[in-house]
Enzyme design. Structure first.
Site, mmCIF file in Angstrom:
data_model
loop_
_atom_site.group_PDB
_atom_site.id
_atom_site.type_symbol
_atom_site.label_atom_id
_atom_site.label_comp_id
_atom_site.label_asym_id
_atom_site.label_seq_id
_atom_site.Cartn_x
_atom_site.Cartn_y
_atom_site.Cartn_z
ATOM 1 N N ARG A 84 46.478 32.028 -8.162
ATOM 2 C CA ARG A 84 46.257 30.754 -7.496
ATOM 3 C C ARG A 84 44.889 30.728 -6.825
ATOM 4 O O ARG A 84 44.540 31.625 -6.080
ATOM 5 C CB ARG A 84 47.345 30.515 -6.449
ATOM 6 C CG ARG A 84 47.027 29.334 -5.568
ATOM 7 C CD ARG A 84 48.218 28.953 -4.755
ATOM 8 N NE ARG A 84 47.840 28.031 -3.707
ATOM 9 C CZ ARG A 84 48.705 27.278 -3.079
ATOM 10 N NH1 ARG A 84 49.969 27.323 -3.408
ATOM 11 N NH2 ARG A 84 48.325 26.467 -2.140
ATOM 12 N N ARG A 93 44.567 23.344 -7.586
ATOM 13 C CA ARG A 93 45.231 24.641 -7.540
ATOM 14 C C ARG A 93 45.817 25.003 -8.891
ATOM 15 O O ARG A 93 46.286 24.137 -9.626
ATOM 16 C CB ARG A 93 46.300 24.677 -6.443
ATOM 17 C CG ARG A 93 47.423 23.765 -6.660
ATOM 18 C CD ARG A 93 47.807 22.804 -5.563
ATOM 19 N NE ARG A 93 46.937 22.456 -4.494
ATOM 20 C CZ ARG A 93 47.283 22.549 -3.201
ATOM 21 N NH1 ARG A 93 48.443 23.027 -2.868
ATOM 22 N NH2 ARG A 93 46.454 22.144 -2.268
ATOM 23 N N ASP A 96 51.297 25.712 -7.614
ATOM 24 C CA ASP A 96 51.816 25.504 -6.268
ATOM 25 C C ASP A 96 53.335 25.511 -6.364
ATOM 26 O O ASP A 96 53.893 24.837 -7.233
ATOM 27 C CB ASP A 96 51.331 24.130 -5.783
ATOM 28 C CG ASP A 96 51.523 23.949 -4.302
ATOM 29 O OD1 ASP A 96 50.923 24.719 -3.547
ATOM 30 O OD2 ASP A 96 52.271 23.047 -3.905
ATOM 31 N N ASP A 98 56.693 24.936 -3.978
ATOM 32 C CA ASP A 98 57.178 24.530 -2.662
ATOM 33 C C ASP A 98 58.702 24.499 -2.667
ATOM 34 O O ASP A 98 59.297 23.806 -3.504
ATOM 35 C CB ASP A 98 56.684 23.110 -2.312
ATOM 36 C CG ASP A 98 55.232 23.094 -1.911
ATOM 37 O OD1 ASP A 98 54.778 24.063 -1.282
ATOM 38 O OD2 ASP A 98 54.548 22.102 -2.232
HETATM 39 O O1 GSY Z 1 51.573 19.880 -2.514
HETATM 40 C C1 GSY Z 1 51.370 20.056 -3.833
HETATM 41 C C2 GSY Z 1 49.940 20.003 -4.220
HETATM 42 N N1 GSY Z 1 49.449 18.636 -4.350
HETATM 43 C C3 GSY Z 1 49.730 17.755 -5.329
HETATM 44 C C4 GSY Z 1 50.568 17.800 -6.453
HETATM 45 O O2 GSY Z 1 51.252 18.794 -6.765
HETATM 46 N N2 GSY Z 1 50.601 16.661 -7.233
HETATM 47 C C5 GSY Z 1 49.873 15.543 -6.928
HETATM 48 N N3 GSY Z 1 49.966 14.491 -7.715
HETATM 49 N N4 GSY Z 1 49.069 15.492 -5.844
HETATM 50 C C6 GSY Z 1 49.003 16.576 -5.061
HETATM 51 N N5 GSY Z 1 48.307 16.749 -3.933
HETATM 52 C C7 GSY Z 1 48.592 18.001 -3.527
HETATM 53 S S1 GSY Z 1 47.945 18.697 -2.101
#
Ligand code: GSY
Length: 175
Positions: A84, A93, A96, A98
């Site tokens: 990552r 990234r 990710d 979560d």
């Molecule tokens: O929190 C997850 C990372 N993230 C994302 C994501 O996974 N998808 C989208 N569409 N926007 C995001 N902004 C972040 S920060």
């Protein structure tokens, strides 16, 4: 495997699909984590820091005998093992992971908050989640998931990319 957790996955660097699949394979390589369900894969407009590439996002359900904190450690380890990179906060990234929910529990520690504090605002989380969350509910939230999604402004930014049955697809949710 007494615990049930929903985990959101996202990637917007490199081969996004391979990154997500490698993360799932990594998780299920643990004998105490069992994959129960997978959503379709969605291509999603970036939220937060908008000047970055489109994401692929999906949600999985696992059963595990790990505690929430142990599962978090496995998720963090998986992110690191997949290399990552996150240079900008809220930015691009490789992968990710979560934890969205853990059983019906409310957990608030320095390292982990579940249900995930920002999930209610994120169509890229709620739309895949609702596909596989039969209860249509998040612990501690009165409204069902489908009503929460109706109220989200950014749901047009979440499009099916690969259906659960493996078919490629590209359609706007709600269109
Ligand atoms: O929190 C997850 C990372 N993230 C994302 C994501 O996974 N998808 C989208 N569409 N926007 C995001 N902004 C972040 S920060």
């Amino acid at each position: 495997m007494e615990n049930s957790a929903f985990i959101a996955l996202g990637s917007n660097i490199g081969n996004r699909y391979d990154n997500i699949m490698s993360a799932i394979n990594q998780l299920v390589s643990y004998s105490n984590i069992k994959l129960v369900n997978c959503s379709s894969v969605y291509e999603t407009d970036p939220v937060g820091y908008e000047d970055q590439d489109l994401f692929l996002n999906m949600v999985i359900e696992v059963q595990t005998s790990l505690s929430a904190m142990e599962l978090l450690d496995v998720c963090l380890k998986t992110e690191l093992e997949l290399g990552r990179k996150r240079i900008i906060h809220w930015g691009p990234r490789t992968i990710d992971l979560d934890i969205l929910t853990f059983n019906q529990e409310n957990i608030e520690t320095e390292k982990l908050i579940v249900p995930h504090p920002r999930m209610l605002e994120r169509a890229f989380v709620l739309i895949p989640l609702t596909e596989i969350n039969a209860a249509n509910r998040i612990p501690g939230v009165d409204k069902p998931l489908n009503l929460l999604i109706d109220e989200l402004p950014d749901k047009e930014g979440v499009r099916i990319w690969k259906r659960k049955n493996g078919e490629d697809g590209y359609e706007h949710i709600g269109s």
